[in-house]
Enzyme design. Structure first.
Site, short mmCIF file in Angstrom:
data_model
loop_
_atom_site.label_atom_id
_atom_site.label_comp_id
_atom_site.label_asym_id
_atom_site.label_seq_id
_atom_site.Cartn_x
_atom_site.Cartn_y
_atom_site.Cartn_z
CB SER A 213 -0.84 0.00 1.29
OG SER A 213 -1.49 1.25 1.47
CE1 TYR B 261 -4.41 -2.06 5.03
CE2 TYR B 261 -3.20 -0.05 4.57
CZ TYR B 261 -3.93 -1.13 4.12
OH TYR B 261 -4.17 -1.30 2.77
P1 NAD Z 1 -11.37 -6.48 0.27
O1 NAD Z 1 -11.91 -6.34 1.65
O2 NAD Z 1 -12.20 -6.11 -0.90
O3 NAD Z 1 -10.90 -7.97 0.02
C1 NAD Z 1 -10.11 -8.64 0.93
C2 NAD Z 1 -10.06 -10.10 0.56
O4 NAD Z 1 -9.33 -10.77 1.59
C3 NAD Z 1 -11.43 -10.78 0.50
O5 NAD Z 1 -11.40 -11.78 -0.49
C4 NAD Z 1 -11.56 -11.40 1.87
O6 NAD Z 1 -12.42 -12.52 1.92
C5 NAD Z 1 -10.12 -11.82 2.12
N1 NAD Z 1 -9.78 -12.00 3.51
C6 NAD Z 1 -10.08 -11.19 4.57
N2 NAD Z 1 -9.60 -11.73 5.69
C7 NAD Z 1 -8.98 -12.89 5.34
C8 NAD Z 1 -8.30 -13.89 6.06
N3 NAD Z 1 -8.14 -13.82 7.40
N4 NAD Z 1 -7.81 -14.95 5.37
C9 NAD Z 1 -7.97 -15.04 4.03
N5 NAD Z 1 -8.61 -14.12 3.30
C10 NAD Z 1 -9.11 -13.06 3.96
O7 NAD Z 1 -9.97 -5.67 0.30
P2 NAD Z 1 -9.16 -4.99 -0.88
O8 NAD Z 1 -9.39 -3.53 -0.80
O9 NAD Z 1 -9.35 -5.69 -2.16
O10 NAD Z 1 -7.68 -5.21 -0.34
C11 NAD Z 1 -6.81 -6.19 -0.88
C12 NAD Z 1 -5.39 -5.82 -0.51
O11 NAD Z 1 -5.05 -4.56 -1.09
C13 NAD Z 1 -5.15 -5.68 1.00
O12 NAD Z 1 -3.90 -6.21 1.34
C14 NAD Z 1 -5.17 -4.17 1.20
O13 NAD Z 1 -4.42 -3.79 2.31
C15 NAD Z 1 -4.52 -3.71 -0.09
N6 NAD Z 1 -4.81 -2.31 -0.43
C16 NAD Z 1 -6.09 -1.90 -0.62
C17 NAD Z 1 -6.32 -0.57 -0.94
C18 NAD Z 1 -7.70 -0.04 -1.20
O14 NAD Z 1 -7.81 1.18 -1.35
N7 NAD Z 1 -8.72 -0.84 -1.28
C19 NAD Z 1 -5.25 0.32 -1.04
C20 NAD Z 1 -3.96 -0.14 -0.82
C21 NAD Z 1 -3.75 -1.47 -0.52
#
Ligand code: NAD
Length: 256
Positions: free
Chosen positions: A139, A152
């Site tokens: 991130s 985080y």
């Molecule tokens: P999301 O909540 O849409 O999806 C998260 C996924 O992880 C889902 O499939 C969920 O079922 C799964 N998950 C949650 N807890 C889990 C566990 N204990 N074991 C296995 N799977 C689990 O989130 P997202 O926004 O798609 O985020 C995905 C990644 O991208 C994360 O690492 C997040 O930190 C990173 N990220 C997201 C953003 C954003 O703006 N959305 C920005 C920077 C980084």
């Protein structure tokens, strides 16, 4: 189809960024192991439309034994993992002195330790076959801080550090390890933060605009598709000398 015959495991891929990345890799021909919570039938069906093999395992990656079970399942079902995308992650927002200890532990376990465990489990096979790609979805919070996101930010900085070490330890092989540092992407994880602002009295559109305006100069969301295309590049021959990098795709967030 540059990835035909390869197996890609994308953690946390039943929704959001992980599912978007899985689509791009499947479109490029990779067979896909999905992981994550929730009913996976729709995600499986949508990936299968690319004409590749797809399976799902519901491992909770905060638990080491379940990570080991996921890896064994992946290999049994679709053969050795050639591409590992460590994507699963969660967020909790609270000031540090009020940060719930159990949320800290869960975020460190999932957002950081699971990346270590996935990496240590796939690396021996990648080295043996002398090809592999590990892409860690970190991130912008792997590079800078924001208030309320102690666990985080700590975990994502840890992922960027781990990526550098694995990038160095694999530097003379055809295995690479890199991190991608997205800015805001409109997924359930960010929707929660928009909903929290909306609950404080503004309408959802306004809450969304305010969230972007605070951090992301483009004032537009990065998309899972954009991130998938960057993962695909890192999997390509042209990406083979990108090693230990933390590559931001953030609408200008880190340029400020
Ligand atoms: P999301 O909540 O849409 O999806 C998260 C996924 O992880 C889902 O499939 C969920 O079922 C799964 N998950 C949650 N807890 C889990 C566990 N204990 N074991 C296995 N799977 C689990 O989130 P997202 O926004 O798609 O985020 C995905 C990644 O991208 C994360 O690492 C997040 O930190 C990173 N990220 C997201 C953003 C954003 O703006 N959305 C920005 C920077 C980084």
């Amino acid at each position: 189809m540059p990835l035909t015959g390869k197996t890609a495991l994308v953690t946390g891929s039943t929704s959001g960024i992980g599912l978007g990345i899985a689509h791009v890799l499947a479109r490029a021909g990779a067979n896909i192991v999905l992981n994550g919570f929730g009913e996976p039938a729709a995600a499986i069906a949508s990936i299968a439309r690319h004409g590749v093999d797809v399976v799902h395992h519901p491992a909770d990656l905060a638990d080491v034994a379940q990570i080991e079970a996921l890896m064994a399942f992946a290999e049994r079902q679709l053969g050795p993992v050639d591409i590992l995308v460590n994507n699963a992650g969660i967020q909790h927002v609270a000031p540090v002195e009020q940060f719930p200890v159990e949320s800290w532990d869960k975020i460190i376990a999932l957002n950081l330790s699971a990346v270590f465990h996935g990496t240590r489990l796939v690396l021996p096979g990648m080295r043996e076959r002398n090809w592999g790609r590990i892409v860690n979805i970190a991130s912008v919070h792997g590079m800078v801080g924001s208030t309320g996101k102690a666990a985080y930010v700590a975990a994502k900085h840890g992922v960027v550090g781990l990526t550098k070490v694995v990038g160095l330890e694999t530097a003379t092989s055809n295995v690479t390890c890199n991190a991608i540092c997205p800015g805001f992407v409109l997924t359930p994880l960010v929707q929660q933060q928009i909903d929290a602002r909306a609950a404080a009295g503004v309408d959802t559109q306004q809450a969304q605009r305010e969230l972007l305006a605070e951090k992301q100069p483009s004032q537009a969301f990065v998309t899972p598709q954009h991130l998938g295309e960057l993962v695909l590049f890192l999997c390509s021959e042209a990406g083979s000398q990108v090693r230990g990098a933390a590559w931001n795709m953030d609408g200008g967030w880190l340029a400020q």
